[in-house]
Enzyme design. Structure first.
Site, PDB file in Angstrom:
ATOM      1  CE1 TYR A   1      -3.621  -2.625   0.013  1.00 18.94           C
ATOM      2  CE2 TYR A   1      -4.357  -1.583   2.090  1.00 18.94           C
ATOM      3  CZ  TYR A   1      -4.290  -2.191   1.110  1.00 18.94           C
ATOM      4  OH  TYR A   1      -5.661  -3.140   0.907  1.00 18.94           O
TER       5      TYR A   1
ATOM      6  CD  GLU B   1      -4.124  -3.632   9.157  1.00 18.42           C
ATOM      7  OE1 GLU B   1      -2.622  -3.435   9.453  1.00 18.42           O
ATOM      8  OE2 GLU B   1      -4.480  -2.897   8.385  1.00 18.42           O
TER       9      GLU B   1
END
Length: 395
Positions: free
Chosen positions: A136, A255
């Site tokens: 990311y 997450e």
């Protein structure tokens, strides 16, 4: 919190038997040399042994506890997921080397992946035969994911990637990376979130270079990753091309799931150990330090309560995970700063191991408010989505 929501994370009939099951398994399989191994700032510690332990967990069905039965999991209730993470943390079991794959990639593929992607990846995720990392952040787009500049273009039956990712945890041992890349250019006047795609990219190929980043702690669990015409198959895009933002946000939601409860058990152990050290040093008698220790206990209770409320809510506000991150990062940095003051207290008799432990926590915790979405970004999310404040200028 409603009674119904509370029940979702409150043990019911059979849950205590489940708790005993995981306790017994850990007692039989967890060796002393693995207790406390790994964790923030020490992710390279005893890596081979932790990988072997993760595969034993997988063989017993613990790594995919929350996955649906049809995809190789146990379909455990939220309450049982919480119980597992509590007991795992209380036993001081080692930091998981498979958490990116089993808690982030796997659930994302179950929700949004194609049947072919599920068949290809889920069994090897479940058995911990393939390790994953997350692509990311970039040098010019850390918490601002919409600003990523890594690009991917189609060349026949493959995507060709060019760009750089940074702060990529465990990239040096990963077999695969899920990469947020721009597959169509941003159009002026339109949302920058459009045109991003979520690609599954093999790490072990000539077009991928991994360079370790040395941290304040002396370890190198983070990495820079360079894609120079790296390739992945055309069908290894999750969701449709251009819909990567939606998929990326789904991954982030996983997450910040039930595993955060286990994290807080570790926080409680840290606090208990610091209180014991303060008593030994006589620091607990100091009014200011005693007040700060009490405040740490209160704030940890608040964090736990908010986390449980967030997990239990059938449709939690989208900013709730941001509030949780703000709370725990602020708490852990404050605890680390308090630990430095306890160590410096006149008469402290800390051992060399204790000094090393708390110094490492202090150094690593500086990153807590940066990675995973900086505190500034999290406050912006809360301001806009909870308080309804106008969007600020983010140029």
């Amino acid at each position: 919190m409603s009674l119904r929501a509370l029940r979702e994370v409150t043990p019911v009939s059979g849950d205590e038997a489940f708790r005993n099951e995981i306790r017994d398994w850990l007692a039989a399989n967890l060796t002393d040399d693995l207790r406390g191994a790994g964790g923030p700032g020490r992710e390279n510690e005893a890596f081979a042994q932790r990988l072997a332990f993760a595969r034993r967990l997988a063989a017993a069905g613990w790594t995919t506890l929350a996955w649906p039965v049809g995809h190789g999991g146990r379909g455990a209730s939220l309450a049982r997921q919480v119980i597992f993470h509590e007991e795992y943390a209380r036993s001081a079991a080692p930091s998981r080397v498979d958490h990116i794959g089993t808690t982030m990639v796997g659930p994302t593929l179950i929700e949004l992946g194609t049947p072919e992607q599920q068949q290809r990846f889920l069994p090897r995720l479940a058995s911990v035969d393939e390790l994953w990392c997350q692509g990311y952040s970039e040098p010019g787009a850390g918490s601002d994911l919409a600003g990523v500049t890594t690009r991917a273009r189609l060349d026949g039956d493959q995507w060709v990637l060019t760009g750089q990712k940074v702060w990529t945890s465990l990239a040096h041992v990963a077999d695969w990376c899920f990469v947020l890349a721009r597959t169509s250019p941003a159009v002026e006047g339109e949302s920058r979130h459009r045109g991003l795609s979520y690609l599954l990219v093999p790490m072990r190929q000539p077009g991928v270079t991994v360079r370790p980043i040395r941290q304040l702690t002396g370890d190198s669990e983070f990495n820079e990753v360079f894609f120079d015409d790296a390739r992945t198959d055309r069908d290894l895009v999750v969701g449709k091309p251009g819909e990567g933002w939606r998929v990326a946000m789904a991954t982030l939601a996983y997450e910040r799931g039930a595993a955060t409860v286990g994290q807080q058990i570790g926080f409680q152990r840290d606090l208990d150990d610091l209180v014991a050290l303060a008593r030994k040093a006589g620091a607990a008698a100091d009014p200011l330090l005693r007040t700060r220790l009490a405040r740490a206990a209160v704030d940890l209770t608040v964090l736990r309560s908010h986390t449980v409320r967030t997990l239990a809510a059938p449709s939690p506000p989208p900013a709730n995970p941001s509030v949780v991150k703000l709370l725990w990062t602020r708490w852990r940095q404050a605890l680390a700063e308090l630990a430095m003051d306890v160590l410096a207290f006149q008469g402290s008799e800390a051992t060399a191991d204790e000094v090393e432990r708390w110094q490492r926590l202090f150094l690593f915790s500086r990153a807590d408010t940066i990675y995973g979405g900086s505190s500034e970004i999290q406050r912006g999310i809360v301001a806009e989505r909870v308080l309804g404040l106008p969007r600020g200028d983010r140029r």
